[in-house]
Design an enzyme around this catalytic site. Structure first.
Site, PDB file in Angstrom:
ATOM      1  N   HIS A  18       0.732  -1.278   0.139  1.00 36.35           N
ATOM      2  CA  HIS A  18       0.037   0.178   0.068  1.00 36.35           C
ATOM      3  C   HIS A  18       0.911   1.227  -0.069  1.00 36.35           C
ATOM      4  CE1 HIS A  18      -2.871   2.885   2.198  1.00 36.35           C
ATOM      5  NE2 HIS A  18      -3.264   2.809   0.901  1.00 36.35           N
ATOM      6  N   GLU A  55       3.065   0.369   3.199  1.00 35.70           N
ATOM      7  CA  GLU A  55       2.701  -0.525   4.191  1.00 35.70           C
ATOM      8  C   GLU A  55       2.553  -1.944   3.514  1.00 35.70           C
ATOM      9  OE1 GLU A  55      -0.349   1.780   7.347  1.00 35.70           O
ATOM     10  OE2 GLU A  55      -1.363   1.557   5.275  1.00 35.70           O
ATOM     11  N   ASN A  67      -4.290   4.676   7.671  1.00 37.02           N
ATOM     12  CA  ASN A  67      -5.572   5.210   7.615  1.00 37.02           C
ATOM     13  C   ASN A  67      -6.632   5.136   8.798  1.00 37.02           C
ATOM     14  OD1 ASN A  67      -4.840   6.405   5.251  1.00 37.02           O
ATOM     15  ND2 ASN A  67      -5.413   4.787   3.951  1.00 37.02           N
TER      16      ASN A  67
HETATM   17  N1  LIG Z   1      -6.201   7.701  -4.645  1.00 33.56           N
HETATM   18  C1  LIG Z   1      -5.655   7.692  -3.564  1.00 33.56           C
HETATM   19  O1  LIG Z   1      -5.467   8.443  -2.765  1.00 33.56           O
HETATM   20  C2  LIG Z   1      -5.112   6.267  -3.236  1.00 33.56           C
HETATM   21  C3  LIG Z   1      -4.199   6.093  -2.181  1.00 33.56           C
HETATM   22  C4  LIG Z   1      -3.671   4.628  -1.780  1.00 33.56           C
HETATM   23  C5  LIG Z   1      -4.236   3.550  -2.670  1.00 33.56           C
HETATM   24  N2  LIG Z   1      -5.207   3.898  -3.389  1.00 33.56           N
HETATM   25  C6  LIG Z   1      -5.759   2.462  -4.002  1.00 33.56           C
HETATM   26  O2  LIG Z   1      -5.012   2.423  -5.612  1.00 33.56           O
HETATM   27  C7  LIG Z   1      -6.288   2.011  -6.463  1.00 33.56           C
HETATM   28  C8  LIG Z   1      -6.223   2.772  -7.611  1.00 33.56           C
HETATM   29  O3  LIG Z   1      -6.594   4.138  -7.100  1.00 33.56           O
HETATM   30  P1  LIG Z   1      -6.520   5.442  -7.965  1.00 33.56           P
HETATM   31  O4  LIG Z   1      -6.934   6.621  -7.229  1.00 33.56           O
HETATM   32  O5  LIG Z   1      -5.296   5.592  -8.839  1.00 33.56           O
HETATM   33  O6  LIG Z   1      -7.839   5.107  -8.989  1.00 33.56           O
HETATM   34  P2  LIG Z   1      -7.972   5.916 -10.413  1.00 33.56           P
HETATM   35  O7  LIG Z   1      -9.406   5.862 -10.814  1.00 33.56           O
HETATM   36  O8  LIG Z   1      -7.168   7.158 -10.637  1.00 33.56           O
HETATM   37  O9  LIG Z   1      -7.259   4.719 -11.540  1.00 33.56           O
HETATM   38  C9  LIG Z   1      -7.503   3.694 -11.779  1.00 33.56           C
HETATM   39  C10 LIG Z   1      -7.196   3.044 -13.158  1.00 33.56           C
HETATM   40  O10 LIG Z   1      -7.305   1.762 -13.257  1.00 33.56           O
HETATM   41  C11 LIG Z   1      -7.924   1.653 -14.632  1.00 33.56           C
HETATM   42  N3  LIG Z   1      -8.605   0.386 -14.751  1.00 33.56           N
HETATM   43  C12 LIG Z   1      -9.896  -0.087 -14.186  1.00 33.56           C
HETATM   44  N4  LIG Z   1     -10.061  -1.389 -14.452  1.00 33.56           N
HETATM   45  C13 LIG Z   1      -8.907  -1.993 -14.847  1.00 33.56           C
HETATM   46  C14 LIG Z   1      -8.515  -3.196 -15.379  1.00 33.56           C
HETATM   47  N5  LIG Z   1      -9.506  -4.467 -15.257  1.00 33.56           N
HETATM   48  N6  LIG Z   1      -7.350  -3.497 -15.823  1.00 33.56           N
HETATM   49  C15 LIG Z   1      -6.632  -2.502 -15.983  1.00 33.56           C
HETATM   50  N7  LIG Z   1      -6.927  -1.186 -15.618  1.00 33.56           N
HETATM   51  C16 LIG Z   1      -8.018  -0.885 -15.131  1.00 33.56           C
HETATM   52  C17 LIG Z   1      -8.915   2.775 -14.951  1.00 33.56           C
HETATM   53  O11 LIG Z   1      -8.786   2.820 -16.316  1.00 33.56           O
HETATM   54  C18 LIG Z   1      -7.908   3.869 -14.267  1.00 33.56           C
HETATM   55  O12 LIG Z   1      -6.834   4.444 -15.232  1.00 33.56           O
HETATM   56  C19 LIG Z   1      -7.576   1.693  -5.682  1.00 33.56           C
HETATM   57  O13 LIG Z   1      -7.139   0.208  -5.112  1.00 33.56           O
HETATM   58  C20 LIG Z   1      -7.222   2.578  -4.570  1.00 33.56           C
HETATM   59  O14 LIG Z   1      -7.815   2.124  -3.104  1.00 33.56           O
HETATM   60  C21 LIG Z   1      -5.606   5.198  -3.888  1.00 33.56           C
END
Ligand SMILES: NC(=O)c1ccc[n+]([C@@H]2O[C@H](COP(=O)([O-])OP(=O)(O)OC[C@H]3O[C@@H](n4cnc5c(N)ncnc54)[C@H](O)[C@@H]3O)[C@@H](O)[C@H]2O)c1
Length: 297
Positions: A143, A155, A194
């Site tokens: 993470h 993490e 978190n």
């Molecule tokens: N945004 C944050 O602050 C944050 C922090 C830590 C962890 N996360 C985790 O990271 C992950 C992504 O979050 P994010 O904010 O980058 O999301 P985001 O919406 O910015 O990006 C997600 C991407 O995944 C792509 N996608 C969707 N389904 C797919 C698939 N089956 N195969 C390949 N690509 C696919 C989408 O096209 C998009 O570009 C989540 O699990 C979230 O919990 C987010």
């Protein structure tokens, strides 16, 4: 270098997190495949990385040659088949369990038996995804925090299915990309940072909703008395009130505990579309450049 060391990385999902995670790995010298189902996401991710890297070159933090080398190490692709050589796959796609399970099943068919399958999910513990694959011992959470290029802590979360070898390889990998890893020996939703942040936000919302102080006064206390770099309300605006809302709804659905529901003020703001910086209004107001607008009463 032993034959279990990680030499090639793949990141799936080139959104806010995935593109920066890919760059962090490339800057540390790893060849990286960055895959996304949407071509537009790859284009957007690359453009944003270019801007972020330019800033670092201007500030003298990186040379243009280092940036060029890092970009040369990243393959941007919509094809999942290009993951076949990866020793570590970091999934950073949408926060939907079914989508993640399906992806892990598809990836497992392509990669080697030793390949680690990690999820960057903020809320889904890896045991929920590991159920879907045939080699759960290779599955864990890695993470990163947002923005991954800047935030140092990572993490690593070991589920009951995760082998010691997998968690140790992940810890070594995180050190090798110049981040500070912390290992959670048992999985728990929300992990460490978190969970602590959630308690802080709950208390801040309680004080606000019950009229003890205004949101900006509570933020001021956190900054000036507790030395936090940002107050809880400004932080909720930055990450998006919808994120806070959906995380709490998911916890409520899992536990059935009414106390886990989103706070009234957050639910109301989400209903009105006041999601924070991204919509120009949350607890504070923002101009089109995302700068906080000082409200004069
Ligand atoms: N945004 C944050 O602050 C944050 C922090 C830590 C962890 N996360 C985790 O990271 C992950 C992504 O979050 P994010 O904010 O980058 O999301 P985001 O919406 O910015 O990006 C997600 C991407 O995944 C792509 N996608 C969707 N389904 C797919 C698939 N089956 N195969 C390949 N690509 C696919 C989408 O096209 C998009 O570009 C989540 O699990 C979230 O919990 C987010």
């Amino acid at each position: 270098m032993n034959n279990m060391s990680i030499q090639r990385v793949a990141v799936v999902g080139s959104g806010a997190m995935g593109s920066q995670i890919a760059m962090v790995c490339a800057l540390a010298g790893y060849p990286v495949v960055l895959q996304d189902v949407r071509e537009e996401s790859l284009v957007k991710g690359k453009e944003q990385l270019k801007k972020q890297m330019e800033k670092r070159v201007t500030k003298g933090k990186l040379t243009s040659n280092e940036v060029k080398q890092a970009f040369n190490l990243i393959t941007f692709t919509t094809s999942l088949d290009e993951l076949s050589e990866a020793d570590l796959v970091i999934e950073a796609i949408i926060e939907k369990l079914d989508a993640k399970k399906e992806l892990f099943q598809n990836v497992e068919k392509i990669v080697s038996e030793q390949t680690i399958l990690a999820t960057n999910s903020s809320t889904i513990v890896s045991s929920k995804i590991a159920e879907a694959v045939s080699r759960p011992e290779n599955v864990c959470n890695i993470h990163f925090f947002n923005p991954a290029l800047v935030m140092e802590l990572v993490e690593v979360v070991k589920g009951p299915h995760t082998s010691n070898q997998t968690s140790e390889r992940c810890m070594d990998f995180v050190r090798s990309i110049n981040k500070a890893p912390v290992l959670l020996k048992k999985e728990i939703s929300g992990f460490i940072a978190n969970r602590i942040l959630g308690k802080l936000m709950d208390e801040a919302l309680f004080l606000y909703e019950n009229g003890y102080a205004t949101h900006d006064e509570i933020d001021l206390v956190c900054k000036k008395a507790l030395n936090h770099p940002i107050g809880p309300f400004a932080l909720m605006d930055l990450t998006g009130l919808d994120v806070n809302y959906y995380v709490r709804m998911q916890r409520f659905e899992e536990s059935g505990d009414e106390n886990e529901k989103p706070s009234k003020v957050v639910a109301e703001k989400v209903r009105k579309g006041e999601l924070g910086k991204k919509t120009g209004k949350g607890f504070y107001e923002y101009d089109e450049k995302g700068r906080k607008v000082e409200v004069v009463l």
